[in-house]
Design an enzyme around this catalytic site. Structure first.
Site, PDB file in Angstrom:
ATOM      1  N   GLU A  22      -6.260   0.920   3.590  1.00 57.46           N
ATOM      2  CA  GLU A  22      -5.635   1.270   2.318  1.00 57.46           C
ATOM      3  C   GLU A  22      -5.992   2.699   1.937  1.00 57.46           C
ATOM      4  OE1 GLU A  22      -5.134  -1.617  -0.839  1.00 57.46           O
ATOM      5  OE2 GLU A  22      -6.202  -0.271  -2.204  1.00 57.46           O
ATOM      6  N   THR A  54      -1.553   2.821  -2.452  1.00 56.38           N
ATOM      7  CA  THR A  54      -1.610   2.301  -3.821  1.00 56.38           C
ATOM      8  C   THR A  54      -0.633   3.035  -4.730  1.00 56.38           C
ATOM      9  OG1 THR A  54      -3.389   3.773  -4.555  1.00 56.38           O
ATOM     10  CG2 THR A  54      -4.039   1.715  -3.488  1.00 56.38           C
ATOM     11  N   TYR A  55      -0.513   2.523  -5.955  1.00 56.70           N
ATOM     12  CA  TYR A  55       0.560   2.927  -6.864  1.00 56.70           C
ATOM     13  C   TYR A  55       0.078   3.664  -8.102  1.00 56.70           C
ATOM     14  CZ  TYR A  55       5.362   2.205  -8.618  1.00 56.70           C
ATOM     15  OH  TYR A  55       6.639   2.364  -9.043  1.00 56.70           O
ATOM     16  N   ALA A  57      -2.329   3.587 -11.859  1.00 59.65           N
ATOM     17  CA  ALA A  57      -2.186   2.849 -13.117  1.00 59.65           C
ATOM     18  C   ALA A  57      -0.852   3.182 -13.779  1.00 59.65           C
ATOM     19  CB  ALA A  57      -3.339   3.189 -14.060  1.00 59.65           C
ATOM     20  N   ASP A 115      -2.459  -2.355 -13.349  1.00 56.35           N
ATOM     21  CA  ASP A 115      -3.300  -1.994 -14.485  1.00 56.35           C
ATOM     22  C   ASP A 115      -2.598  -0.963 -15.352  1.00 56.35           C
ATOM     23  OD1 ASP A 115      -5.473  -3.574 -13.548  1.00 56.35           O
ATOM     24  OD2 ASP A 115      -5.918  -1.985 -12.088  1.00 56.35           O
ATOM     25  N   HIS A 156      -9.979 -12.671 -11.076  1.00 57.91           N
ATOM     26  CA  HIS A 156      -9.564 -11.370 -11.595  1.00 57.91           C
ATOM     27  C   HIS A 156     -10.392 -11.006 -12.820  1.00 57.91           C
ATOM     28  CE1 HIS A 156      -7.046  -8.191 -13.287  1.00 57.91           C
ATOM     29  NE2 HIS A 156      -6.399  -8.144 -12.138  1.00 57.91           N
ATOM     30  N   LYS A 173       2.157 -17.195  -6.890  1.00 59.85           N
ATOM     31  CA  LYS A 173       2.721 -16.046  -6.169  1.00 59.85           C
ATOM     32  C   LYS A 173       3.198 -16.454  -4.773  1.00 59.85           C
ATOM     33  CE  LYS A 173      -1.023 -13.498  -7.203  1.00 59.85           C
ATOM     34  NZ  LYS A 173      -1.951 -12.336  -7.311  1.00 59.85           N
ATOM     35  N   GLN A 221     -21.211   5.835  -6.302  1.00 57.05           N
ATOM     36  CA  GLN A 221     -19.769   5.605  -6.187  1.00 57.05           C
ATOM     37  C   GLN A 221     -19.438   4.113  -6.186  1.00 57.05           C
ATOM     38  OE1 GLN A 221     -17.746   6.400  -2.416  1.00 57.05           O
ATOM     39  NE2 GLN A 221     -16.196   7.543  -3.561  1.00 57.05           N
ATOM     40  N   LYS A 281     -11.325   8.175   3.310  1.00 60.10           N
ATOM     41  CA  LYS A 281     -12.328   8.740   4.201  1.00 60.10           C
ATOM     42  C   LYS A 281     -12.290   7.985   5.529  1.00 60.10           C
ATOM     43  CE  LYS A 281     -14.153  11.432   0.971  1.00 60.10           C
ATOM     44  NZ  LYS A 281     -14.065  12.910   1.017  1.00 60.10           N
TER      45      LYS A 281
END
Length: 295
Positions: A22, A54-55, A57, A115, A156, A173, A221, A281
């Site tokens: 990802e 990813t998209y 927030a 989110d 979640h 889902k 991190q 990375k």
């Protein structure tokens, strides 16, 4: 490009795990160049089966997500999975986005509630969707896509009714048309096994459920990251990270070793694949796969 559901079927028949990575869209042009010209080519030396992008927030990185997906598929001939969220999108906008995906040859979508920007409470907009299961059903009705969804071994972070209630939403889902599940990252495999056994045994979910793995890069991190996503850091791991606080090189080496041992146990338990949160990375993820003999 291939449907990811077909990749899982092929690898299962061959008795091999699916390996996926990802990425997230960088915020700067320099970050774009580093990801596209250095990190992704380095990661592709490990020969993953697909990658996801990813998209952001509230869909804040929508155009950049599409750009990265397009370049990965055109320049590297690697199947890409585009994230899509319910936040601030109407059904008409979803319909237009699906047409964009088709035009780019993107056949795979990870359907998420998503989110809201700024950490605000999620609220569905008029003519939008409140639940990711609704988005799954919408994409399934559009046809021509393989659909992934998220699973949460610890529940979640926004679900106040407990993990079993959250796992029931996963079942919804799947019933709406999902083909595979990618889980949130976790550090205690017992959480994943409990989750998997419940949703497969009690809820009857029969699609691939793929554990999400992250190789720790630094103590600070990963502390920030887990606070945002709601994953817990077990006490022994927390103690080791405290010991390595400020020693990023040592923390990275420890993270590679920890992720390797974690993946070894998961593979012995016949997981269908491993999904790596790379944080854009290459080094740690590639090293873990080399340790596993999968690179």
């Amino acid at each position: 490009m291939r449907f990811i559901r077909d990749i899982f079927a092929e690898k299962e028949a061959a008795g091999k795990p699916v390996v996926s990575f990802e990425f997230f869209p960088p915020k700067t042009d320099e970050g774009d160049r580093n990801l596209l010209e250095k990190q992704i080519p380095s990661l592709l030396t490990a020969k993953p089966d697909f990658c996801s992008v990813t998209y952001g927030a509230g869909g804040s990185t929508r155009e950049k997500t599409l750009m990265i997906v397009d370049r990965i598929q055109r320049e590297h001939q690697l199947t890409a999975l585009a994230h899509l969220t319910c936040v601030n999108h109407t059904q008409a906008e979803f319909r237009a986005l699906l047409e964009k995906f088709r035009a780019l040859g993107c056949k795979n979508i990870l359907a998420l509630r998503g989110d809201p920007p700024g950490g605000s409470e999620f609220k569905a907009i008029p003519a939008g969707f409140e639940f990711s299961s609704e988005l799954v059903a919408f994409i399934r009705a559009a046809g021509d896509f393989s659909i992934g969804v998220a699973g949460f071994p610890e529940g979640h972070i926004a679900n106040k009714n407990g993990k079993h209630a959250d796992w029931q939403h996963l079942k919804e889902k799947v019933d709406a048309g999902a083909d595979f599940v990618l889980t949130q990252l976790f550090f205690d495999n017992a959480d994943f096994f409990e989750f998997r056994d419940y949703v497969t045994g009690k809820l009857g979910v029969q699609i691939p459920i793929v554990p999400g793995i992250i190789s720790i890069l630094s103590a600070a991190q990963i502390t920030r990251f887990t606070q945002l996503c709601g994953s817990k850091i077990p006490a022994p791991l927390r103690a080791k990270l405290d010991e390595l606080d400020g020693q990023d090189e040592a923390a990275m080496a420890f993270g590679i070793e920890y992720a390797t041992r974690q993946c070894e146990e998961l593979l012995r338990a016949d997981v269908p694949g491993l999904h790596f949160y790379t944080l854009n990375k290459a080094h740690s993820t590639v090293q873990v796969l080399k340790n596993l003999g999968l690179a």
